[in-house]
Design a protein around this motif. Sequence first.
Motif, mmCIF file in Angstrom:
data_model
loop_
_atom_site.group_PDB
_atom_site.id
_atom_site.type_symbol
_atom_site.label_atom_id
_atom_site.label_comp_id
_atom_site.label_asym_id
_atom_site.label_seq_id
_atom_site.Cartn_x
_atom_site.Cartn_y
_atom_site.Cartn_z
ATOM 1 N N ASP A 329 0.823 -1.213 0.000
ATOM 2 C CA ASP A 329 0.000 0.000 0.000
ATOM 3 C C ASP A 329 0.856 1.262 0.000
ATOM 4 O O ASP A 329 0.554 2.234 -0.710
ATOM 5 C CB ASP A 329 -0.937 -0.001 1.215
ATOM 6 C CG ASP A 329 -2.022 -1.069 1.097
ATOM 7 O OD1 ASP A 329 -2.234 -1.567 -0.028
ATOM 8 O OD2 ASP A 329 -2.640 -1.407 2.112
ATOM 9 N N THR A 372 -4.646 -4.045 -5.769
ATOM 10 C CA THR A 372 -5.067 -3.434 -4.503
ATOM 11 C C THR A 372 -6.122 -4.258 -3.784
ATOM 12 O O THR A 372 -6.645 -3.830 -2.761
ATOM 13 C CB THR A 372 -5.627 -2.026 -4.772
ATOM 14 O OG1 THR A 372 -6.720 -2.115 -5.707
ATOM 15 C CG2 THR A 372 -4.556 -1.112 -5.329
ATOM 16 N N SER A 373 -6.449 -5.420 -4.316
ATOM 17 C CA SER A 373 -7.425 -6.307 -3.691
ATOM 18 C C SER A 373 -7.170 -7.720 -4.201
ATOM 19 O O SER A 373 -6.429 -7.919 -5.175
ATOM 20 C CB SER A 373 -8.853 -5.875 -4.033
ATOM 21 O OG SER A 373 -9.122 -6.083 -5.407
ATOM 22 N N TRP A 374 -7.802 -8.679 -3.551
ATOM 23 C CA TRP A 374 -7.638 -10.059 -3.998
ATOM 24 C C TRP A 374 -8.244 -10.272 -5.381
ATOM 25 O O TRP A 374 -7.771 -11.112 -6.151
ATOM 26 C CB TRP A 374 -8.263 -11.017 -2.986
ATOM 27 C CG TRP A 374 -7.368 -11.307 -1.825
ATOM 28 C CD1 TRP A 374 -7.526 -10.897 -0.530
ATOM 29 C CD2 TRP A 374 -6.154 -12.069 -1.853
ATOM 30 N NE1 TRP A 374 -6.490 -11.351 0.253
ATOM 31 C CE2 TRP A 374 -5.631 -12.076 -0.534
ATOM 32 C CE3 TRP A 374 -5.460 -12.734 -2.850
ATOM 33 C CZ2 TRP A 374 -4.451 -12.736 -0.206
ATOM 34 C CZ3 TRP A 374 -4.284 -13.393 -2.519
ATOM 35 C CH2 TRP A 374 -3.794 -13.387 -1.210
ATOM 36 N N ALA A 396 -0.445 -8.939 1.390
ATOM 37 C CA ALA A 396 -1.867 -8.619 1.293
ATOM 38 C C ALA A 396 -2.663 -9.246 2.420
ATOM 39 O O ALA A 396 -3.692 -8.702 2.854
ATOM 40 C CB ALA A 396 -2.415 -9.108 -0.049
ATOM 41 N N TRP A 400 -4.666 -5.696 3.020
ATOM 42 C CA TRP A 400 -5.910 -5.402 2.329
ATOM 43 C C TRP A 400 -7.099 -5.557 3.264
ATOM 44 O O TRP A 400 -7.181 -6.532 4.020
ATOM 45 C CB TRP A 400 -6.064 -6.311 1.116
ATOM 46 C CG TRP A 400 -5.090 -5.982 0.026
ATOM 47 C CD1 TRP A 400 -4.399 -4.803 -0.115
ATOM 48 C CD2 TRP A 400 -4.679 -6.827 -1.052
ATOM 49 N NE1 TRP A 400 -3.588 -4.860 -1.229
ATOM 50 C CE2 TRP A 400 -3.742 -6.082 -1.831
ATOM 51 C CE3 TRP A 400 -5.012 -8.112 -1.449
ATOM 52 C CZ2 TRP A 400 -3.143 -6.608 -2.958
ATOM 53 C CZ3 TRP A 400 -4.417 -8.638 -2.582
ATOM 54 C CH2 TRP A 400 -3.496 -7.892 -3.331
ATOM 55 N N TRP A 442 -6.276 -14.245 5.610
ATOM 56 C CA TRP A 442 -6.982 -12.977 5.378
ATOM 57 C C TRP A 442 -8.451 -13.101 5.756
ATOM 58 O O TRP A 442 -9.010 -12.215 6.404
ATOM 59 C CB TRP A 442 -6.825 -12.606 3.906
ATOM 60 C CG TRP A 442 -7.534 -11.356 3.475
ATOM 61 C CD1 TRP A 442 -7.173 -10.059 3.756
ATOM 62 C CD2 TRP A 442 -8.719 -11.268 2.677
ATOM 63 N NE1 TRP A 442 -8.059 -9.192 3.172
ATOM 64 C CE2 TRP A 442 -9.016 -9.897 2.502
ATOM 65 C CE3 TRP A 442 -9.546 -12.206 2.089
ATOM 66 C CZ2 TRP A 442 -10.120 -9.461 1.772
ATOM 67 C CZ3 TRP A 442 -10.639 -11.779 1.360
ATOM 68 C CH2 TRP A 442 -10.919 -10.412 1.207
#
Length: 583
Positions: A329, A372-374, A396, A400, A442
């Motif tokens: 990030d 920026t995301s899965w 991540a 995230w 996650w």
Amino acid sequence: MPFGALDAELAALCSAVSDSIADPNFPGALIPTLDATGDIQVMIVAPTVASWRRLKPVLVAFAGPTLTSFDGIPEALISGQALSDRVAQTQPAVTGIMRLPADRRARMTALRALIRARDTLARAPELQRTAPVPTSWLLARYQDYLNVGRRAAAAEILGRLRSELRLDSLNIKFLEVQLHATFAEWQAIVELGGFSSLCVARRTPAITGLLLEALYHTHLAQPFDAQDVAETRRRYENLVRPLAQPMLTAPAPAALTAHGWRIYGLEALQAPDRTDIADLLVQRSDDLGWVGGLLPVSSAHLESAIAAEAPLDIAREALMRVDAVDSNDLLADARAALARLAPEERALLREADPFRPPMQIAELLEATVPPTSWVDWLDRAADVSFVSALDVARQANNEWPINATAGDPVAVQALAAALDRAQVSDVAAERTAQALPYLVAWLQRVPDFPRAAMTPIYASLLTLFALSRARGATTYDSSQVLIGALLTSGLDSKAYKALIADINEIAGDGFGIDMIYWILEIVEDLGELRCRYQIHRRADVSPETIAAPRATVKPRLRIRSVAPRESELHWGWLWNLLDFCGG
């Protein structure tokens, strides 16, 4: 071995032959012994059939029928003798007996031949070696073990990474921190050698959060919970602040807990001029406890401060954060900040020594839009140039956000669809299989895990675990987390049958001892499901209520006796295991 009846030279040779018992490179053992008549016999013991196949031809070649009675045919040990009975208790796979001649010279020749055979086998290369395992696979397996609380297995992986010099010492320390934090061993983290160096080293936001958590539990938890303001502030000033200050930066780690936020709050009390921290705490009053009541009301807001700041200053701060913290990030923020600069401002940063290394990293990756995301990660997984896929997945896991996805049905379906799309490409499928432990970790970050709304994700990931075994994946332990989540969230008959099919596929036609803990966890989860069904049936509730949340009472019932018709299990390996365990 007692060889007192023999002369010194023969006794020394017998003793040398018996050294094979403790030789880890020898495929079995050679055990000289004296029978009742004083003749020398050598018991040949092989722990496995494979060891016997390796041992037999060498013994026949060095000390076969020309020197001894051994012709390569297995022979049972003579019962009733103390030494033979003791060897039999080890349950060897194959045994043999080599009888030496009565002539002293022939005995010595045979014993020397056995010593040469032992030395030859010790020098022989190991023909069955496991293929080298990539470091990324070991790290994924490490996360897999941590997800299910297998401390010893995770520690073994950590020891292998250290002994094989797979990672530098700093990253090994960070993995140690992760191991201790998983089992809430906060004191052990603070007592790690070089802990103060970890606090100032370049680290990930996740490690930053764990180090702050360890400092809180070790030094501040007791007086804070007792609302002893003076003692808490004293301990913070003397014990915590010198270590925590380098880590108290903006933005705060995404996975920072309430305990970490309290350290941020104590720093804001100690240093009122830290407006960057004060702005972060505005929306964190629920996490701060009594510290929140002592903080002054902030008149500034972070958004207005950023708006008033010059783009060059923003870029400088972003690059300094990249240099201090290893974060996807923060790297994305730095690239965005650089994109707003004029060419001459970029040239100015390149000429400044403090900004040159992070500037090179940011510019090198500037042309590549980072995920920026899965969903983004899964869509990028098929790109062969995405060589940092597993490194991004590892970070991540803690960076995230998860709450927005867990509370939005559209986001859940988008993630499930991305998982399905990733299986079209072999490259994406392989990368996804290796990243499964990070995905499971996650998912576990969401409050009140598991959530019924996330059932499609749990089911899709479990199917991927089942499919990944066909590609030789060994990170299957996290699948038990998903199985428990699906059973807890509730399933209809069709989904339950699909779950059983996935479990059966993961287990395969047969399972080894390394899967025993996985099997027992699955049995416990399925047994609890049947207990819930029994409770509902006694209350005259239809079988569909099997999908209801778990009962708070967990009676211990025989699993087979309460299984409903629609959830009968047809896998022989499970029943065999239950019978072995006593039902």
